[in-house]
Structures are given as structure tokens and as C-alpha cells.
Scaffold this motif. Structure first.
Motif: not given
Length: 211
Positions: A155-161, A125-130, A95-101, A133-137
Motif C-alpha cells: 500500500d503506497p499510503f503505508g504498509g504494515p511495517a 491511509p497512514l500518510h499520503p503516498p511518498g 455496532l462495529v464501524v469501519g470502512g476503507r481508506s 512524515e505526514k503521518s495520521r497515526a
């Protein structure tokens, strides 16, 4: 395509199965907080992966099944997902689990406890848009499982960089065009179908590489 209702502490969840003829793995995918399993990336994966031997199980959270419009707190989302993942872990293949956002966040938080062998995070969603500093890493890195992140550069919620360096066993696939929903502007050199093929190819190859 078949569907099944699953009782959970948060209410009934619904699984819509897109089965492979000879499954090598099951990929369970949850939706985001602002939409359902009709999201373009989830629909594309459900069509593209079963011919590769990957059964795709699209999971609707109880709040969506009940017709509510606002997603509940993370703990309630986890409670609505965990029994579903545990059921799918009994299918007899990895089983692989996942999803979007928000669905990717749920998979990261619960994957190891439900017997999954990996996590697919679409538009995490690495962080809320804008608010970088509120990272979910920590949530992403704390999954404790091999993790594939598929992220649009716009992605406004965090780009790959903005993402931390993936740990061993994990990978980050940048999507060159598109926003949080992988929607592609008309001026982009790549069309919508090409972007979805990039996503489905990356996910399919990665899942099969885990086996």
C-alpha cells in the motif's frame, strides 16, 4: 438486500443492507474518497459476513449519493456519517464501524461517539503516498475503541511495517499482496479470491471475537 436514505447535515446518505438471518452484530462500512461501495473488499465482506451472523451495512456518503465526484473536507464527511452510525446503533445488536481508506478515517474519528464497540480499518491511509512524515497515526490510535487494521504490504499510503505497535485490544493484519485497493498482480502466488478470503476471514473472526 435493501436500501435506505438517511438525512444528515451534509445531505442524504444511503445505507445498503446485507442482512444476517439472525444478526449478532452490525458492521457499518464506508467507502473511500476515490470510489464507492463497489470496492472489491466491501463487496466481498457484504457477501461473506451475513452467513456468520453479521449484518453488513454499506454506507454511501452524501457527496456520492448526490453524484459529485470529489469528496468534501473531513468535517463534512464526519457529518455525513455520524447520523447513519447512530441509526445503526439502534438495531439492537452491537455496532462495529469501519470502512476503507477515507472511510476508515471517518470511523476512527467518530466511532466512540456513535456507540460503536469497535472499528475495522481497511487500507487505512497512514500518510499520503511518498510523504511518510505526514503521518495520521494519531487519528488511528485515538479511536478509543478496539481497532482492526487490514493493510496490504504494497500500500503506497503505508504498509504494515510503518504502523505503530497496536495498543491492547487492537490488531494489524498484513495482506501479503495487493495495493491500496487490495488488487493482486498477476505474478503474485496468491490469487485475488484468496486475498479477499483472507480479508473476510480476518474481519469476520475479529468482529465475532468482540461480542
Amino acid at each position: 438486500m435493501t436500501a435506505e436514505l438517511v438525512p444528515t447535515p451534509a445531505g442524504e446518505a444511503r445505507i445498503t443492507y446485507h442482512r444476517a438471518a439472525a444478526p449478532k452484530a452490525v458492521l457499518a462500512l464506508g467507502h473511500g474518497a476515490g470510489g464507492g461501495i463497489e470496492a472489491r473488499d466491501l463487496v466481498a465482506l457484504a457477501a461473506a459476513l451475513p452467513p456468520l451472523g453479521i449484518t453488513v451495512a454499506l454506507v454511501e456518503q452524501p457527496w456520492r449519493v448526490a453524484g459529485r465526484r470529489v469528496a468534501p473536507a473531513p468535517k463534512t464527511l464526519d457529518a455525513g456519517w455520524t447520523p447513519v452510525a447512530e441509526l445503526l446503533a439502534g438495531e439492537g445488536v452491537p455496532l462495529v464501524v469501519g470502512g476503507r481508506s477515507a472511510g476508515a478515517r471517518v470511523a476512527c474519528r467518530t466511532g466512540a461517539a456513535t456507540g460503536a464497540v469497535g472499528v475495522v480499518a481497511l487500507a487505512f491511509p497512514l500518510h499520503p503516498p511518498g510523504k511518510p512524515e505526514k503521518s495520521r497515526a494519531e487519528e488511528l490510535l485515538g479511536a478509543g475503541l478496539p481497532t482492526l487494521v487490514v493493510q496490504s504490504v504494497a500500500d503506497p499510503f503505508g504498509g504494515p511495517a510503518e504502523f505503530p505497535e497496536p495498543p491492547p485490544g487492537c490488531a494489524l493484519v498484513p495482506v501479503p499482496y495487493g495495493g491500496h485497493g487490495f488488487e493482486v498482480p498477476k505474478r503474485a502466488p496468491m490469487g485475488q479470491d484468496e486475498v479477499l478470503e483472507l480479508i473476510t476471514g480476518a474481519v469476520g473472526d475479529w468482529v465475532l471475537g468482540l461480542l
